[in-house]
Design an enzyme around this catalytic site. Structure first.
Site, PDB file in Angstrom:
ATOM      1  N   HIS A 250       4.687  -6.212   1.259  1.00  0.00           N
ATOM      2  CA  HIS A 250       3.966  -5.916   2.188  1.00  0.00           C
ATOM      3  C   HIS A 250       2.804  -4.911   2.207  1.00  0.00           C
ATOM      4  O   HIS A 250       2.358  -4.149   2.863  1.00  0.00           O
ATOM      5  CB  HIS A 250       5.143  -5.141   3.184  1.00  0.00           C
ATOM      6  CG  HIS A 250       4.529  -4.854   4.585  1.00  0.00           C
ATOM      7  ND1 HIS A 250       4.509  -3.645   5.334  1.00  0.00           N
ATOM      8  CD2 HIS A 250       4.188  -5.785   5.612  1.00  0.00           C
ATOM      9  CE1 HIS A 250       4.072  -3.815   6.602  1.00  0.00           C
ATOM     10  NE2 HIS A 250       3.938  -5.067   6.752  1.00  0.00           N
ATOM     11  N   LYS A 252      -0.805  -3.133   0.970  1.00  0.00           N
ATOM     12  CA  LYS A 252      -2.322  -3.394   1.161  1.00  0.00           C
ATOM     13  C   LYS A 252      -2.822  -2.466   0.222  1.00  0.00           C
ATOM     14  O   LYS A 252      -3.050  -1.269   0.603  1.00  0.00           O
ATOM     15  CB  LYS A 252      -2.694  -3.258   2.768  1.00  0.00           C
ATOM     16  CG  LYS A 252      -1.990  -4.015   3.675  1.00  0.00           C
ATOM     17  CD  LYS A 252      -0.868  -3.502   4.435  1.00  0.00           C
ATOM     18  CE  LYS A 252      -0.458  -4.601   5.529  1.00  0.00           C
ATOM     19  NZ  LYS A 252       0.974  -4.132   5.813  1.00  0.00           N
ATOM     20  N   ASP A 257     -12.711  -0.640  -9.754  1.00  0.00           N
ATOM     21  CA  ASP A 257     -12.847  -0.004 -10.991  1.00  0.00           C
ATOM     22  C   ASP A 257     -12.006   1.255 -11.235  1.00  0.00           C
ATOM     23  O   ASP A 257     -12.199   1.956 -12.029  1.00  0.00           O
ATOM     24  CB  ASP A 257     -14.324   0.463 -11.093  1.00  0.00           C
ATOM     25  CG  ASP A 257     -15.382  -0.536 -10.904  1.00  0.00           C
ATOM     26  OD1 ASP A 257     -15.159  -1.687 -11.433  1.00  0.00           O
ATOM     27  OD2 ASP A 257     -16.435  -0.305 -10.510  1.00  0.00           O
ATOM     28  N   HIS A 434      -1.027  -0.988  15.564  1.00  0.00           N
ATOM     29  CA  HIS A 434      -0.338  -1.374  13.980  1.00  0.00           C
ATOM     30  C   HIS A 434      -0.155  -0.432  12.979  1.00  0.00           C
ATOM     31  O   HIS A 434       0.094  -0.631  11.742  1.00  0.00           O
ATOM     32  CB  HIS A 434      -1.028  -2.667  13.622  1.00  0.00           C
ATOM     33  CG  HIS A 434      -0.288  -3.214  12.383  1.00  0.00           C
ATOM     34  ND1 HIS A 434      -0.997  -3.398  11.220  1.00  0.00           N
ATOM     35  CD2 HIS A 434       0.590  -4.437  12.511  1.00  0.00           C
ATOM     36  CE1 HIS A 434      -0.349  -4.137  10.279  1.00  0.00           C
ATOM     37  NE2 HIS A 434       0.930  -4.507  11.070  1.00  0.00           N
ATOM     38  N   LYS A 436       0.060   2.917  10.553  1.00  0.00           N
ATOM     39  CA  LYS A 436       1.499   3.558  10.153  1.00  0.00           C
ATOM     40  C   LYS A 436       1.053   4.896   9.481  1.00  0.00           C
ATOM     41  O   LYS A 436       0.843   4.943   8.281  1.00  0.00           O
ATOM     42  CB  LYS A 436       2.193   2.740   9.022  1.00  0.00           C
ATOM     43  CG  LYS A 436       2.574   1.098   9.422  1.00  0.00           C
ATOM     44  CD  LYS A 436       1.443   0.165   8.913  1.00  0.00           C
ATOM     45  CE  LYS A 436       1.689  -1.336   8.936  1.00  0.00           C
ATOM     46  NZ  LYS A 436       2.269  -1.688  10.126  1.00  0.00           N
ATOM     47  N   ASP A 441       1.911  19.194  11.334  1.00  0.00           N
ATOM     48  CA  ASP A 441       1.605  20.575  11.518  1.00  0.00           C
ATOM     49  C   ASP A 441       0.130  20.733  11.088  1.00  0.00           C
ATOM     50  O   ASP A 441      -0.421  21.460  10.691  1.00  0.00           O
ATOM     51  CB  ASP A 441       2.167  21.615  10.368  1.00  0.00           C
ATOM     52  CG  ASP A 441       3.799  21.878  10.595  1.00  0.00           C
ATOM     53  OD1 ASP A 441       4.195  21.632  11.715  1.00  0.00           O
ATOM     54  OD2 ASP A 441       4.254  22.051   9.454  1.00  0.00           O
TER      55      ASP A 441
END
Length: 515
Positions: A250, A252, A257, A434, A436, A441
């Site tokens: 899952h 991404k 470089d 979508h 996450k 604080d």
């Protein structure tokens, strides 16, 4: 038109799906026929179901999973028992974990851990020092300074930044995404990747087979390799019932470089940049790391890439690690420190869940959360409720428009008890949330691929970046505030549903760990 439809129907993915259905049908028929004609088999399965239930009780693991399996085994002694035995055959998983353990050990020696940087970070952020220590020594994920960061509150701006970074690649481009789908987004990125491969840049593409099962041609790997791009498909889907098919990649990650790297919730499909509409306006986010921290994300990419190698090539790591990183200041103003980390379903350390819990417990004033799914185990739910009841301002934003109805229903089943504890829950009205992200604080944040659900926390390979201090906190907080203005505050009246809906949600909660 009809001919084209028929060709689509008989593609590999459709045939594999049919094979799975046939396998279940044969499985059910054989079991039913055996049980009808054999009291002996019925007795054996009854005894076996009791034994399996006791095994689940004694086995170490999450209590929620135990309860779910015990219910299935005792309510459906035959099917529940057989499915438990099938889905807990972990031979392949154990082999993968043994390989990953070797990779982790090698990687840490190349990760660039500096004790002085860790100590400085602990001093600057004392409430989160234990979290830094935990990720460094239990996980092998160092804290990095000399890293500039950029926050992208929407997929469109993230996409533009990705294209710009790829166009400047000199040595290599590492590309890892759960979903890659044909369309404008993939088309433009593919053109750039091919162009760079033709220039001699080492281009490596990796995607999850289930995630991209219905979005890419079955011969995409061959197409890419013909263009000079190395390609690996993680955990190829086979029509065999097995637990390993649950463990998906899952993550991404885009690394250029080893000096510039991206991560976040955004996959490679046109809905993520609102080029097409699936569930209303698609709200997502991501970050770019420039400097030392980018190497941390690069190593996370190489974890799964090298897990498919015959042996771990340390010379490859030496050649890939940048000699120097260019940042404008010694302690970049956008973020003081970053700590990229990953989570694997094959080991016994749930880094994703542990990081979220430690962030919540360390909060002094506020916890703000973006998540598309809110399916909590007891530990996370207790942490959130305890924080709110201790006077912490806890706000959670989930989607108003859902992509999976049963998952959305289960998410909503948690609202009442969280609202009762003083947690503010909002649903993003324009469409699908979508992203996450967690902000604590206004000084520490997490951005990555980890959802607040069982699948993300225990079954998937995930990654994220801890961000400590700097002006990026203002950018994330500004985005939260703007998103809340486009969201609906959930109240007792809003979530008060019919008895049938409440009963449905209660049943769904029982099976939440398997969603």
């Amino acid at each position: 038109m009809r001919k084209k439809w028929l060709m689509q129907l008989f593609k590999r993915r459709v045939i594999l799906a049919l094979l799975i259905i046939i396998q279940f049908a044969i499985f059910g028929f054989v079991v039913n026929q055996s049980m009808v004609h054999s009291i002996f088999l019925e007795t054996v399965f009854t005894i076996l179901s009791i034994g399996v239930a006791l095994h689940v009780v004694w086995k170490k693991g999450k209590e929620a999973y135990k309860i779910t399996w015990i219910l299935q085994v005792l309510i459906f002694p035959v099917y529940g028992t057989l499915f438990y035995l099938i889905f807990n055959r972990q031979t392949q998983t154990k082999k993968l974990q043994a390989k990953l353990e070797q990779i982790y050990q090698v990687h840490f020696s190349f990760a660039g851990h500096e004790e002085q940087v860790l100590n400085e970070a602990k001093t600057d952020f004392p409430h989160h020092g234990r979290l830094m220590h935990y990720l460094t020594y239990a996980g092998g994920f160092p804290v990095y300074d000399h890293t500039e960061t950029a926050y992208y509150p929407i997929g469109e701006s993230y996409f533009e930044a990705m294209q710009e970074a790829i166009s400047k690649a000199e040595s290599y481009i590492f590309f890892e995404f759960f979903i890659v789908a044909e369309g404008k987004m993939w088309g433009k990125l593919l053109d750039l990747l091919v162009e760079k491969a033709e220039q001699g840049v080492d281009v490596r593409v990796m995607y999850d087979d289930i995630g991209s099962f219905v979005t890419l041609p079955s011969d995409m790997k061959e197409q890419l390799e013909e263009k000079g791009i190395s390609c690996r498909i993680y955990n190829p889907f086979h029509p065999i019932i097995t637990s390993s098919q649950n463990n998906r990649d899952h993550r991404k990650i885009l690394s250029i470089d080893g000096k510039v790297a991206f991560t976040g919730g955004i996959n490679i499909a046109d809905e993520y940049i609102n080029e097409i509409e699936r569930f209303g306006h698609w709200k997502d986010n991501g970050i770019k790391l420039t400097g030392k921290g980018a190497w941390g994300l690069t190593l996370i990419f190489l974890q799964l890439w090298q897990s498919m190698d015959d042996h771990i090539d340390t010379e490859d790591l030496k050649s890939l690690k940048p000699v120097n990183w260019e940042t404008s200041t010694s302690k970049a103003h956008s973020t003081y420190y970053v700590q990229p980390f990953s989570d694997s379903p094959t080991d016994k350390k749930n880094f994703g869940e542990h990081v979220l819990i430690k962030m919540i417990h360390a909060a002094k004033e506020s916890v703000h959360i973006y998540t598309p799914y809110l399916i909590l185990d007891e530990n996370l739910e207790t942490a959130l409720i305890l924080a709110a009841e201790s006077g912490i301002d806890v706000k959670i934003i989930t989607p108003k428009k859902w992509d999976k109805y049963l998952v959305h229903m289960t998410t909503r089943s948690y609202y009442s008890e969280l609202i009762e504890a003083g947690i503010s829950i909002y649903e993003y009205t324009p469409g699908f949330m979508h992203a996450k992200t967690v902000l604590v604080d206004d000084e520490v944040a997490l951005v990555g691929t980890i959802n607040f659900d069982y699948r993300s926390l225990y079954l998937h390979f995930e990654n994220a970046v801890m961000l400590f201090g700097g002006t990026i906190m203002h950018d994330i907080r500004k985005d939260f505030d703007e998103t809340i203005r486009s969201s609906e505050l959930m109240t007792d009246q809003t979530v008060n549903q019919s008895p049938v809906s409440r009963l449905t949600q209660s049943v769904l909660r029982l099976f939440a760990p398997l969603m």
